[in-house]
Motif scaffolding. Sequence first.
Motif, PDB file in Angstrom:
ATOM      1  N   SER A 137      34.204 -52.260  38.418  1.00  0.00           N
ATOM      2  CA  SER A 137      33.340 -53.385  38.050  1.00  0.00           C
ATOM      3  C   SER A 137      32.345 -53.709  39.157  1.00  0.00           C
ATOM      4  CB  SER A 137      34.198 -54.616  37.737  1.00  0.00           C
ATOM      5  OG  SER A 137      33.399 -55.748  37.535  1.00  0.00           O
ATOM      6  N   ILE A 138      32.823 -53.737  40.394  1.00  0.00           N
ATOM      7  CA  ILE A 138      31.941 -54.030  41.532  1.00  0.00           C
ATOM      8  C   ILE A 138      30.862 -52.967  41.669  1.00  0.00           C
ATOM      9  CG2 ILE A 138      31.851 -54.172  44.062  1.00  0.00           C
ATOM     10  CD1 ILE A 138      34.703 -55.407  43.907  1.00  0.00           C
ATOM     11  N   VAL A 139      31.275 -51.698  41.625  1.00  0.00           N
ATOM     12  CA  VAL A 139      30.323 -50.593  41.822  1.00  0.00           C
ATOM     13  C   VAL A 139      29.278 -50.571  40.711  1.00  0.00           C
ATOM     14  CG1 VAL A 139      30.084 -48.080  41.881  1.00  0.00           C
ATOM     15  CG2 VAL A 139      31.928 -49.184  43.152  1.00  0.00           C
ATOM     16  N   TYR A 140      29.709 -50.670  39.460  1.00  0.00           N
ATOM     17  CA  TYR A 140      28.755 -50.599  38.349  1.00  0.00           C
ATOM     18  C   TYR A 140      27.842 -51.819  38.296  1.00  0.00           C
ATOM     19  CZ  TYR A 140      29.923 -46.254  36.017  1.00  0.00           C
ATOM     20  OH  TYR A 140      30.046 -44.919  35.711  1.00  0.00           O
ATOM     21  N   THR A 141      28.371 -52.988  38.651  1.00  0.00           N
ATOM     22  CA  THR A 141      27.534 -54.190  38.655  1.00  0.00           C
ATOM     23  C   THR A 141      26.478 -54.125  39.740  1.00  0.00           C
ATOM     24  OG1 THR A 141      29.280 -55.582  37.707  1.00  0.00           O
ATOM     25  CG2 THR A 141      27.553 -56.696  38.955  1.00  0.00           C
ATOM     26  N   ILE A 192      12.750 -66.652  32.468  1.00  0.00           N
ATOM     27  CA  ILE A 192      14.192 -66.525  32.615  1.00  0.00           C
ATOM     28  C   ILE A 192      14.527 -65.081  32.938  1.00  0.00           C
ATOM     29  CG2 ILE A 192      16.418 -66.686  31.429  1.00  0.00           C
ATOM     30  CD1 ILE A 192      15.265 -68.976  29.800  1.00  0.00           C
ATOM     31  N   GLU A 193      15.237 -64.872  34.030  1.00  0.00           N
ATOM     32  CA  GLU A 193      15.618 -63.519  34.435  1.00  0.00           C
ATOM     33  C   GLU A 193      17.099 -63.293  34.168  1.00  0.00           C
ATOM     34  OE1 GLU A 193      14.485 -62.220  38.254  1.00  0.00           O
ATOM     35  OE2 GLU A 193      12.386 -62.786  38.032  1.00  0.00           O
ATOM     36  N   THR A 194      17.414 -62.078  33.737  1.00  0.00           N
ATOM     37  CA  THR A 194      18.815 -61.716  33.510  1.00  0.00           C
ATOM     38  C   THR A 194      19.157 -60.474  34.323  1.00  0.00           C
ATOM     39  OG1 THR A 194      18.261 -60.352  31.581  1.00  0.00           O
ATOM     40  CG2 THR A 194      18.830 -62.669  31.166  1.00  0.00           C
ATOM     41  N   SER A 195      20.439 -60.330  34.602  1.00  0.00           N
ATOM     42  CA  SER A 195      20.920 -59.159  35.331  1.00  0.00           C
ATOM     43  C   SER A 195      22.135 -58.590  34.614  1.00  0.00           C
ATOM     44  CB  SER A 195      21.302 -59.536  36.764  1.00  0.00           C
ATOM     45  OG  SER A 195      20.177 -60.003  37.478  1.00  0.00           O
ATOM     46  N   THR A 196      22.322 -57.280  34.753  1.00  0.00           N
ATOM     47  CA  THR A 196      23.465 -56.606  34.133  1.00  0.00           C
ATOM     48  C   THR A 196      24.714 -56.838  34.968  1.00  0.00           C
ATOM     49  OG1 THR A 196      22.032 -54.908  33.188  1.00  0.00           O
ATOM     50  CG2 THR A 196      24.365 -54.385  33.360  1.00  0.00           C
ATOM     51  N   ILE A 197      25.814 -57.078  34.274  1.00  0.00           N
ATOM     52  CA  ILE A 197      27.098 -57.277  34.931  1.00  0.00           C
ATOM     53  C   ILE A 197      28.176 -56.617  34.082  1.00  0.00           C
ATOM     54  CG2 ILE A 197      27.458 -59.517  33.794  1.00  0.00           C
ATOM     55  CD1 ILE A 197      28.808 -60.482  36.388  1.00  0.00           C
ATOM     56  N   ALA A 234      32.742 -53.829  30.232  1.00  0.00           N
ATOM     57  CA  ALA A 234      31.598 -53.671  29.332  1.00  0.00           C
ATOM     58  C   ALA A 234      30.339 -54.209  29.989  1.00  0.00           C
ATOM     59  CB  ALA A 234      31.866 -54.401  28.019  1.00  0.00           C
ATOM     60  N   SER A 235      29.221 -53.639  29.590  1.00  0.00           N
ATOM     61  CA  SER A 235      27.923 -54.063  30.102  1.00  0.00           C
ATOM     62  C   SER A 235      27.420 -55.262  29.308  1.00  0.00           C
ATOM     63  CB  SER A 235      26.934 -52.896  29.974  1.00  0.00           C
ATOM     64  OG  SER A 235      25.630 -53.316  30.303  1.00  0.00           O
ATOM     65  N   THR A 236      27.107 -56.339  30.027  1.00  0.00           N
ATOM     66  CA  THR A 236      26.513 -57.502  29.386  1.00  0.00           C
ATOM     67  C   THR A 236      25.500 -58.115  30.346  1.00  0.00           C
ATOM     68  OG1 THR A 236      26.963 -59.577  28.206  1.00  0.00           O
ATOM     69  CG2 THR A 236      28.312 -59.112  30.154  1.00  0.00           C
ATOM     70  N   LYS A 237      24.860 -59.196  29.945  1.00  0.00           N
ATOM     71  CA  LYS A 237      23.813 -59.816  30.760  1.00  0.00           C
ATOM     72  C   LYS A 237      24.179 -61.261  31.085  1.00  0.00           C
ATOM     73  CE  LYS A 237      20.425 -56.578  30.354  1.00  0.00           C
ATOM     74  NZ  LYS A 237      19.665 -55.982  31.460  1.00  0.00           N
ATOM     75  N   ILE A 238      23.785 -61.696  32.284  1.00  0.00           N
ATOM     76  CA  ILE A 238      23.870 -63.111  32.619  1.00  0.00           C
ATOM     77  C   ILE A 238      22.543 -63.541  33.241  1.00  0.00           C
ATOM     78  CG2 ILE A 238      26.378 -63.063  32.986  1.00  0.00           C
ATOM     79  CD1 ILE A 238      25.764 -63.248  36.025  1.00  0.00           C
ATOM     80  N   ILE A 239      22.243 -64.826  33.146  1.00  0.00           N
ATOM     81  CA  ILE A 239      21.028 -65.368  33.759  1.00  0.00           C
ATOM     82  C   ILE A 239      21.252 -65.478  35.264  1.00  0.00           C
ATOM     83  CG2 ILE A 239      19.524 -67.387  33.913  1.00  0.00           C
ATOM     84  CD1 ILE A 239      20.209 -67.935  30.963  1.00  0.00           C
ATOM     85  N   THR A 240      20.301 -64.973  36.031  1.00  0.00           N
ATOM     86  CA  THR A 240      20.397 -65.053  37.487  1.00  0.00           C
ATOM     87  C   THR A 240      19.180 -65.774  38.054  1.00  0.00           C
ATOM     88  OG1 THR A 240      19.513 -62.782  37.545  1.00  0.00           O
ATOM     89  CG2 THR A 240      21.876 -63.053  37.865  1.00  0.00           C
ATOM     90  N   GLU A 241      19.404 -66.455  39.165  1.00  0.00           N
ATOM     91  CA  GLU A 241      18.347 -67.252  39.779  1.00  0.00           C
ATOM     92  C   GLU A 241      17.703 -66.550  40.973  1.00  0.00           C
ATOM     93  OE1 GLU A 241      20.403 -70.749  40.918  1.00  0.00           O
ATOM     94  OE2 GLU A 241      20.769 -71.437  38.860  1.00  0.00           O
ATOM     95  N   ASN A 242      18.460 -65.714  41.649  1.00  0.00           N
ATOM     96  CA  ASN A 242      17.993 -65.160  42.918  1.00  0.00           C
ATOM     97  C   ASN A 242      17.100 -63.941  42.742  1.00  0.00           C
ATOM     98  OD1 ASN A 242      19.445 -66.830  45.026  1.00  0.00           O
ATOM     99  ND2 ASN A 242      21.154 -66.244  43.708  1.00  0.00           N
ATOM    100  N   LYS A 243      16.217 -63.738  43.705  1.00  0.00           N
ATOM    101  CA  LYS A 243      15.228 -62.665  43.634  1.00  0.00           C
ATOM    102  C   LYS A 243      15.569 -61.485  44.538  1.00  0.00           C
ATOM    103  CE  LYS A 243      12.469 -65.271  41.084  1.00  0.00           C
ATOM    104  NZ  LYS A 243      12.202 -64.980  39.666  1.00  0.00           N
TER     105      LYS A 243
END
Length: 318
Positions: free
Chosen positions: A139-143, A46-51, A61-70
């Motif tokens: 939000s866009i820039v930091y994500t 399971i991979e996560t990315s910061t958003i 705020a910085s949090t994580k979501i599960i992402t599918e793409n590589k």
Amino acid sequence: MLKRIYIKKLIVCFVAIFAILLLKVIPNNNEKLSIKEELNYVDKKIETSTIFLLDSNNLLASTKIITENKTIESKAKELLEALTIDGKKQDLIPSGFKAIIPSNTKVLSLTYNEKVIKVDFSEELMNTNLETEEKIIESIVYTLTSIEDVKYVIIFLNGTPLTTLPKSKITLPSTLDRSFGINKEYNINSTKNITKTTIYYISEFNDIKYYVPVTKVNNDERNKIEIIIDELSSSNLYRSNLMSYLNDNAEVLSVNQLENELTINFNSAIFSDINEKEILEEVIYTISMSINDNYDVNTVIFNVEDEEIYKSVLKSIE
């Protein structure tokens, strides 16, 4: 009569043959039944990315979501989808957070080349109020710059570079990076020698801790690491929703910056347990994440009275 006898003989023969076959199939007590079991494991990591999403205090705020793409481009599109109100990825957003990009905003195109993401949005991107339009850009820039190998973002609106926010009239740099700031707080008395220092604090929702960056915009001429440590000292916190676990008595004795490495030498007050020589994880993370946004280094070394205690690799902390 003969026909009946013939039929009876056939039935007897059939029963006898069936009984013999049954004895061969069913093992006796002296035979062990061998069952071969094979388990096939699916190795799916399971991979996560910061958003960077809005929290319950209306802070990004910085949090994580599960992402599918590589790939960088596909991952960037997936994260922007999650940032969009009522978007397809809303089920990925953790409890206590919410999206910020106005609903119905579309990504018209997105390309990546040499650490730069160029993204063209539909005009709905700026369908928001005065208080939110700058936060959308933050939000866009930091994500997007949380994605490995992405350092800069260029934003277009219907094919035209977005250089000015329509309501606040804030001028945007043609190329955006984290020096743009986030959750900005202003304390300036002069238009000269203005500095920006981004500091990460801890917040909490339902007993789950997460990190909130705040960019201090002021005329402070001190070294940025001094500002970071001073601001993280709990005696300086004035927001009830933001926390720091750094001891008030922690001091920076010296700082040494090499090409990709920053070594900070503290006094022993940084320890949570002086006997075990331990530094709280929350202290390491708030300092390391703050340094990541203010210094162009890959590693932070925590020394205490010239003894190395911990080495933080910045790529792994987000």
